[in-house]
Structures are given as structure tokens and as C-alpha cells.
Design an enzyme around this catalytic site. Structure first.
Site, PDB file in Angstrom:
ATOM      1  N   ARG A  86       4.650   7.027 -11.808  1.00  0.00           N
ATOM      2  CA  ARG A  86       3.022   7.451 -11.669  1.00  0.00           C
ATOM      3  C   ARG A  86       2.683   8.821 -12.783  1.00  0.00           C
ATOM      4  NH1 ARG A  86       1.744   9.531  -7.787  1.00  0.00           N
ATOM      5  NH2 ARG A  86       3.466   9.435  -6.388  1.00  0.00           N
ATOM      6  N   TYR A 216       3.855   0.448 -15.275  1.00  0.00           N
ATOM      7  CA  TYR A 216       4.413   0.726 -13.989  1.00  0.00           C
ATOM      8  C   TYR A 216       3.716   0.524 -12.850  1.00  0.00           C
ATOM      9  CZ  TYR A 216       6.234   3.638 -10.350  1.00  0.00           C
ATOM     10  OH  TYR A 216       6.561   3.755  -9.106  1.00  0.00           O
ATOM     11  N   GLY A 218       2.909   1.767  -9.795  1.00  0.00           N
ATOM     12  CA  GLY A 218       2.067   2.636  -9.231  1.00  0.00           C
ATOM     13  C   GLY A 218       0.705   2.715 -10.013  1.00  0.00           C
ATOM     14  N   LYS A 225      -2.000   2.076  -4.958  1.00  0.00           N
ATOM     15  CA  LYS A 225      -2.404   3.334  -4.892  1.00  0.00           C
ATOM     16  C   LYS A 225      -3.957   3.627  -5.215  1.00  0.00           C
ATOM     17  CE  LYS A 225       1.488   4.637  -3.634  1.00  0.00           C
ATOM     18  NZ  LYS A 225       1.982   5.103  -2.455  1.00  0.00           N
ATOM     19  N   HIS A 245      -1.810   7.489   3.245  1.00  0.00           N
ATOM     20  CA  HIS A 245      -0.612   7.067   2.750  1.00  0.00           C
ATOM     21  C   HIS A 245       0.348   7.328   3.901  1.00  0.00           C
ATOM     22  CE1 HIS A 245       2.454   8.628  -0.634  1.00  0.00           C
ATOM     23  NE2 HIS A 245       2.536   7.207  -0.421  1.00  0.00           N
ATOM     24  N   SER A 267       5.780  10.468  -1.661  1.00  0.00           N
ATOM     25  CA  SER A 267       6.421   9.401  -2.123  1.00  0.00           C
ATOM     26  C   SER A 267       7.891   9.646  -2.201  1.00  0.00           C
ATOM     27  CB  SER A 267       6.034   9.228  -3.528  1.00  0.00           C
ATOM     28  OG  SER A 267       4.604   9.337  -3.570  1.00  0.00           O
ATOM     29  N   ALA A 268       8.792   8.648  -1.912  1.00  0.00           N
ATOM     30  CA  ALA A 268      10.089   8.909  -1.905  1.00  0.00           C
ATOM     31  C   ALA A 268      10.660   9.770  -0.988  1.00  0.00           C
ATOM     32  CB  ALA A 268      10.670   9.048  -3.365  1.00  0.00           C
ATOM     33  N   CYS A 269      10.178   9.975   0.061  1.00  0.00           N
ATOM     34  CA  CYS A 269      10.880  10.912   1.080  1.00  0.00           C
ATOM     35  C   CYS A 269      11.303   9.914   2.320  1.00  0.00           C
ATOM     36  CB  CYS A 269       9.759  11.713   1.393  1.00  0.00           C
ATOM     37  SG  CYS A 269       9.582  13.173   0.452  1.00  0.00           S
ATOM     38  N   GLY A 270      11.506   8.650   2.175  1.00  0.00           N
ATOM     39  CA  GLY A 270      11.908   7.860   3.128  1.00  0.00           C
ATOM     40  C   GLY A 270      11.053   7.267   4.309  1.00  0.00           C
ATOM     41  N   ASP A 294       3.953   2.048   3.574  1.00  0.00           N
ATOM     42  CA  ASP A 294       3.256   2.920   2.691  1.00  0.00           C
ATOM     43  C   ASP A 294       1.955   3.324   2.990  1.00  0.00           C
ATOM     44  OD1 ASP A 294       3.678   4.305   0.189  1.00  0.00           O
ATOM     45  OD2 ASP A 294       2.470   3.114  -0.850  1.00  0.00           O
ATOM     46  N   SER A 385      13.777   3.475  -9.679  1.00  0.00           N
ATOM     47  CA  SER A 385      13.712   2.008  -9.932  1.00  0.00           C
ATOM     48  C   SER A 385      13.253   1.599  -8.576  1.00  0.00           C
ATOM     49  CB  SER A 385      15.040   1.359 -10.240  1.00  0.00           C
ATOM     50  OG  SER A 385      16.118   1.915  -9.407  1.00  0.00           O
ATOM     51  N   ARG A 386      12.661   0.365  -8.801  1.00  0.00           N
ATOM     52  CA  ARG A 386      11.812  -0.139  -7.556  1.00  0.00           C
ATOM     53  C   ARG A 386      12.007  -1.876  -7.175  1.00  0.00           C
ATOM     54  NH1 ARG A 386       7.887   3.388  -4.822  1.00  0.00           N
ATOM     55  NH2 ARG A 386       7.912   5.201  -6.095  1.00  0.00           N
ATOM     56  N   ASP A 512      19.416   7.975  13.159  1.00  0.00           N
ATOM     57  CA  ASP A 512      19.366   8.957  14.035  1.00  0.00           C
ATOM     58  C   ASP A 512      18.073   9.462  14.144  1.00  0.00           C
ATOM     59  OD1 ASP A 512      21.974   9.364  15.314  1.00  0.00           O
ATOM     60  OD2 ASP A 512      22.740   9.515  13.224  1.00  0.00           O
TER      61      ASP A 512
HETATM   62  C1  OXD Z   1       4.387   6.110  -4.458  1.00  0.00           C
HETATM   63  C2  OXD Z   1       4.673   4.620  -3.890  1.00  0.00           C
HETATM   64  O1  OXD Z   1       4.442   6.439  -5.412  1.00  0.00           O
HETATM   65  O2  OXD Z   1       4.581   4.305  -2.647  1.00  0.00           O
HETATM   66  O3  OXD Z   1       3.969   6.767  -3.353  1.00  0.00           O
HETATM   67  O4  OXD Z   1       5.072   4.132  -4.937  1.00  0.00           O
HETATM   68 MN    MN Z   2       3.680   5.741  -1.432  1.00  0.00          MN
END
Ligand code: OXD
Ligand code: MN
Length: 603
Positions: A86, A216, A218, A225, A245, A267-270, A294, A385-386, A512
Site C-alpha cells: 500500500r 497491488y 491493498g 481497504k 480493522h 497490518s502484518a501483526c498476526g 481483517d 507477498s500475499r 499459546d
Molecule cells: C493490510 C492488509 O495491509 O490487510 O492491512 O492487507
Molecule cells: Mn489489514
């Protein structure tokens, strides 16, 4: 100029299923007259159409078929290397005044922006096919469901939207013939994929999105988004609901008691991993199920509780790091009928990425299409990569995912990637304090957006890049929502990423995390104990179910749960500076929460 999206020639059976709605026809005609495509393809969402489009996408090299024995129905797309994430600096909120967009958005004047985009779009689809994609966000019968149309010259966008939304005739039929029926208008053109001509523009007042110069996800899957967060957050404030989100998950105890929680991580935090969590061995009989990974659309129902639906139909997840160890449910989901973007390709035709189970292949083609070996300095798969995979591939999909009424939310969790300061978990004192916790949350940046990685930035409710209006008004909307909730969810903050003095993660994370989730739902049932601290309630070691957790020593646990005064002096300063930077619209209640927190910490 090379044609990036050459026209496909739909045979008579395909692409002719026009919309019954005159307003859609007029708008498509208008965009067609401007962009001058070779032909117009009306998507109906059928299987036959999908197969036809997959065949066409392979011809101009948009997609590479993966090994159909090991990865049936899976394809690889390589984006332009200049176009892999993005682009927040080119993402604009075009409201009549700058103040409406607020201090966290890039603003542009709507009239001038329309003119600029109009010029770029003139003749942009010459020699290309213009696809018209009707889609629904949300379970179709939900009162929250929204209809959108995306016009695009990218076949990759069409195939991705098939996965990510309820797409095709279902949406055009739902919209019906009423010219005044509400629908989102989205226009996307690749142009020449030039970063100098890349703009993602939102016109909330017109329910319109125009995205140019990118391919891309996003930036171009306008349902996600752009509509489901930026435009939807604007509509949600007007209409009295929340567009967030957030993942939504169900958690069921061995006694059969079930709760749903929603969690906002940047984004990208699991989020995807948390939403598909597999309980650790000690937690026999516990089940975690996914409603969404998401985005959550939430509204108050008659019982005074908050109910959530997932507006999406698929997952657009970060691939690197996904393995049977980290997320077996994601692995099972992406082994069929999945569209990969920017992963590596093995000689066997399988996708490969850093963190996949097993040894790296001896050789591969990297995400740019270049030969790669494990000795290479560069990564084989792009860090952002997605995969795009249908949610129905998920073995732990929650049975209520299509429920138009949504699922009742017992707890809201905020969280970020913080090496220090933030304990593993704490509970906010009440809704207003919880809004403060969400408003001031921060995280170290990731590869999901262009820019430096690993820097702490404030990301309120994980919505910094996604709130379609003034963030101060957004906080106010959260506070107002709290006043209308007679049975509000409790609010928590988690941090799976705290590190020790040597830079090692203190918490194993993944499955865990259920130990933390268990404490959270027990708190919502008024059961588990905690220690009151200046920042909120924190579990004592005996309040957490730690059976069988050898990886975390008592000393590590102490560090994980600690509120370190020196770190909090710095944190408090960061929170203050951030709130000040947002200007006068920050609600007085949140300034009061800051004062209270400062007072508690100084005692
Ligand atoms: C982000 C996504 O960038 O969900 O938050 O793709
Ligand atoms: Mn997201």
C-alpha cells in the site's frame, strides 16, 4: 508503451450479463466513454466465467499455473517490482474541507482531484478490456451489507475480487432496478504502473473510489481497504455503526461455552494467525473458529450488545512465515484454489516462501522472476507477498459466518508489535479508558506499507491508514457508541512481541496466545483474577493457565507482565505528543484519560 493489460475477447457466452440498473449502466457508459476500452466484460461470478478468465489470464502472462497436483486451482501472479505494498502517501481522502479528512489523512480537494484523475483516465483502457464487477460486502441479507461495483482493466483484480467478495449476479440482482439504490462506485486502471502516476483516491461524500497506477491488492481490490474501511468508516459514523480493522474469532471452552472477540492489530501483526489459532496440546477440547481475519462491521442490537459481521469473503494474508507450525489452518486453506502474489516458484511448480516448512529448495525463481538459490542475499518471496484464498477453504470457519445478524462480541482487543513497554495483556478500566488505549496504541512498522520497517508509530485502533475522516471525530464516535451500549464488550490490550534485554521474544505466541484469550474471556465472565496497576488490570502469574508452557520461565513471565516506570515515562510522553499532534478535535474525555493515567503513574 507496452500494453500491460491487453484486451481479452470474450466469446458470446461470457461478459454480456449487463446490470439491470440504469444508474449502473449510465455510470459504466460514462467511464467507458472516458477510458475507451476495446470491449466491456460484465462479470457474473459463475464457475464457467472463472475458468474462462483463468485461461485468458495465462495467455498474457498475468498468472502462472502452479503445480496442479500439489496445489490444485492455485496460481501465481508477479506484480511490478515497484508496486508491492500500500502507498499511504498517495492515498487521498477527498472531502470538501481539509478538516473533514483530518490530521492523519492526506487530503485533496475533490473537484481538482476528479479533474486530475479524469485526465489520467482519458483513453487509459485503449486496447484493453474493461471489466465490470458487481459485489456485495457482508452476508447478503445483513442489514449492514453494502453493494459495490468495481470497474477495472486488470484481470488479476477480477480473479481476486471473486475470492475476496461475494461477486457477480448475486450483487447486481440484489441492487435491483431502483436508480436511487445506494452502491459504491469504484474505478481502477493500471495505467502504466508508474509510481509517479499512482493515486488511491476516496470521495466519501460520493461513495466513490478511483485508483490508478497500481496493481497491488491493498490499492486495487477496492472492496477491501478502500470501501470496507475508509468509505465504510465514514458511512458508519453517519449511520451509527462501526467499521473496523479487526479480526473476529469464536472461542469455545470444553464445557461448550462460546464467546466471540474482535481484535485490532496493525497490518502484518498476526491477525490472520490469531483468527485461525490452533489450541496448544494442554487445551484439549478448546476450539477457536474464524469469522474474519481483517475487517469487522459492528452495530448495536436490541440487547444492548455489539454484533459483528465480516464483510469479506476471503483472506488476503501475508505469506512469509506461514507454516504448519505457525498456522496449519492457513496452510490447509492455501493449498488449493488460491491466488499467490510475489512468492517464489520451485522447479516443481510449487510456491515457496521464507518460513515455509522444510528446507529451502536448492533453486527457485524469485518473486521478481529471477533465478534464486539459498546463497542469495535477497529474499526469494517478497516480505509482503500475499495469498488470496476463499474463506470457505478455512477448516475452522465459524458456522455463524453467514449469519446476517452477526455474532455478539464479548471483548475487544487492541494490540501492536512492541519490543518493550507494553505487557503481554492488560484490561482497560472501562469503555472510555479502552477508547483511550485504542486511540494511543502503537506498533513497529511492517512491510505491508512502503516505508521504513521496525519504527514505532502510533496507529489508533490500527486504523491510521484506514480511517476515512477526521480521527478526532472517529474517537468521538467510539465514545458515543459506548454510551449507547448497555452491555458493552470489555476492552483489552495485548502485545505478543515483547523482547528481553538480548532482543529475544519473551512469549512464544501463536497457539499459546489462547492462554491470554482464556484469561480475557474469563474476565468477561467476571471470573479470572488480576492485579490492578496504573495502566489497567494485569493478570498475576497464577491468573493465567500456563500448564505445559515450558518455553516461558518465571523470570520471563515477570518481564512479560511488568509495567516498567522508566518505559512508561517515555510512553506517556509519546501518547501526549501524539494526541497533541491530532489537534483540537481530540475529545476532552480522552485528554482527561491521559491526565488520569499520568496521575496514576506518578503515584
Ligand atoms: C493490510 C492488509 O495491509 O490487510 O492491512 O492487507
Ligand atoms: Mn489489514
Amino acid at each position: 508503451m507496452e500494453n500491460i493489460a491487453p484486451a481479452i475477447s470474450p466469446p458470446p457466452a461470457f461478459g454480456r450479463n449487463k446490470a439491470p440498473n440504469q444508474a449502473v449502466l449510465d455510470w459504466v457508459h460514462e467511464v467507458g466513454s472516458l477510458t475507451k476500452p476495446e470491449n466491456i466484460f460484465w462479470c457474473d461470478g459463475s464457475e464457467a466465467e472463472k475458468n474462462y478468465l483463468l485461461g485468458e489470464a495465462r495467455r498474457p502472462g498475468v498468472l502462472i499455473a502452479l503445480n496442479q497436483k500439489t496445489y490444485p486451482g492455485c496460481y501465481l501472479h508477479r506484480s511490478n517490482p515497484n508496486d508491492v505494498a500500500r502507498v499511504e502517501q498517495f492515498t487521498l481522502i477527498c472531502t470538501p474541507t481539509k478538516e473533514e479528512a483530518g490530521p492523519t489523512n492526506h487530503w485533496a480537494e475533490p473537484g481538482e482531484t476528479y479533474r486530475k484523475l479524469h485526465d489520467m483516465l482519458k483513453g487509459a483502457m485503449r486496447g484493453r478490456t474493461m471489466f465490470v464487477i458487481p459485489y456485495i460486502m457482508g452476508p447478503p441479507d445483513s442489514p449492514l451489507a453494502k453493494i459495490g461495483y468495481e470497474i477495472t482493466d486488470s484481470i488479476y483484480v477480477v480473479l481476486s475480487m471473486r475470492i475476496m467478495t461475494r461477486m457477480g449476479a448475486i450483487a447486481s440482482e440484489r441492487l435491483g432496478e431502483n436508480r436511487d439504490a445506494e452502491f459504491n462506485r469504484g474505478v481502477h486502471s493500471l495505467l502504466d504502473v508508474d509510481p509517479q502516476r499512482r493515486w488511491i483516491c476516496h470521495f466519501p461524500q460520493d461513495n466513490t473510489i478511483i485508483s490508478v497506477g497500481s496493481g497491488y491488492g491493498g490499492n486495487v481490490l477496492l472492496s477491501k481497504k478502500c470501501l470496507a474501511l475508509r468509505i465504510a468508516s465514514y458511512l458508519a459514523r453517519k449511520q451509527g455503526w462501526l467499521a473496523e480493522h479487526m479480526l473476529i474469532l469464536g472461542v469455545e471452552s470444553p464445557e461448550g461455552k462460546k464467546h466471540y472477540v474482535a481484535a485490532a492489530f496493525p497490518s502484518a501483526c498476526g491477525k490472520t494467525n490469531f483468527a485461525m489459532l490452533i489450541p496448544p496440546p494442554h487445551f484439549a477440547g478448546w476450539k477457536v473458529t474464524t469469522v474474519g481475519d481483517d475487517i469487522a462491521w459492528m452495530e448495536i442490537r436490541q440487547d444492548g450488545r455489539l454484533y459483528a459481521v465480516n464483510p469479506e469473503n476471503g483472506y488476503f494474508g501475508v505469506v512469509p512465515g506461514t507454516s504448519y507450525k505457525s498456522n496449519a489452518n492457513a496452510m490447509r486453506s492455501i493449498e488449493h484454489d488460491t491466488l499467490f502474489t510475489n512468492v517464489a516458484l520451485t522447479p516443481n511448480g510449487d510456491p515457496w516462501w521464507e518460513g515455509k516448512d522444510g528446507d529451502p529448495p536448492n533453486e527457485a525463481i524469485d518473486w521478481r522472476g529471477e533465478p534464486w538459490t539459498p546463497a542469495a542475499k535477497e529474499k526469494a518471496a517478497h516480505p509482503n507477498s500475499r495469498f488470496a484464498t476463499p474463506m470457505h477453504n478455512n477448516p475452522v470457519l465459524d458456522p455463524e459466518v453467514e449469519n446476517p445478524a452477526g455474532v455478539p462480541i464479548s471483548a475487544i482487543i487492541f494490540g501492536g508489535r512492541r519490543s518493550n513497554t507494553m505487557p503481554l495483556v492488560f484490561q482497560a478500566k472501562d469503555w472510555q479508558h479502552g477508547v483511550y488505549v485504542g486511540a494511543t496504541m502503537a506498533s513497529e512498522t511492517t512491510a505491508a506499507a512502503t516505508g521504513a520497517v521496525g519504527q514505532v508509530r502510533r496507529d489508533p485502533m490500527a486504523m491510521l491508514p484506514f480511517c476515512g475522516y477526521n480521527i478526532g471525530d472517529y474517537f468521538q464516535h467510539w465514545l458515543e457508541t459506548g454510551k449507547r451500549l448497555t452491555n458493552p464488550p470489555l476492552i483489552f490490550h495485548v502485545n505478543w512481541f515483547r523482547k528481553d534485554g538480548d532482543g529475544r521474544f519473551l512469549w512464544p505466541g501463536f497457539g499459546d496466545n489462547l492462554r491470554v484469550l482464556k484469561w480475557i474471556i474469563e474476565r468477561s465472565e467476571g471470573k479470572a483474577g488480576a492485579a490492578e496497576t496504573p495502566i489497567g488490570a494485569i493478570p498475576r502469574p497464577e491468573d493465567l493457565d500456563l500448564a505445559g508452557l515450558e518455553a516461558v520461565s518465571p523470570e520471563m513471565l515477570r518481564q512479560l507482565l511488568a509495567v516498567n516506570p522508566e518505559e512508561w515515562v517515555k510512553e506517556l510522553e509519546g501518547q501526549k505528543l501524539f494526541l497533541e499532534s491530532l489537534g483540537p478535535k481530540v475529545p476532552g474525555e480522552l485528554r482527561a484519560e491521559y491526565d488520569e493515567l499520568a496521575r496514576r503513574l506518578s503515584r
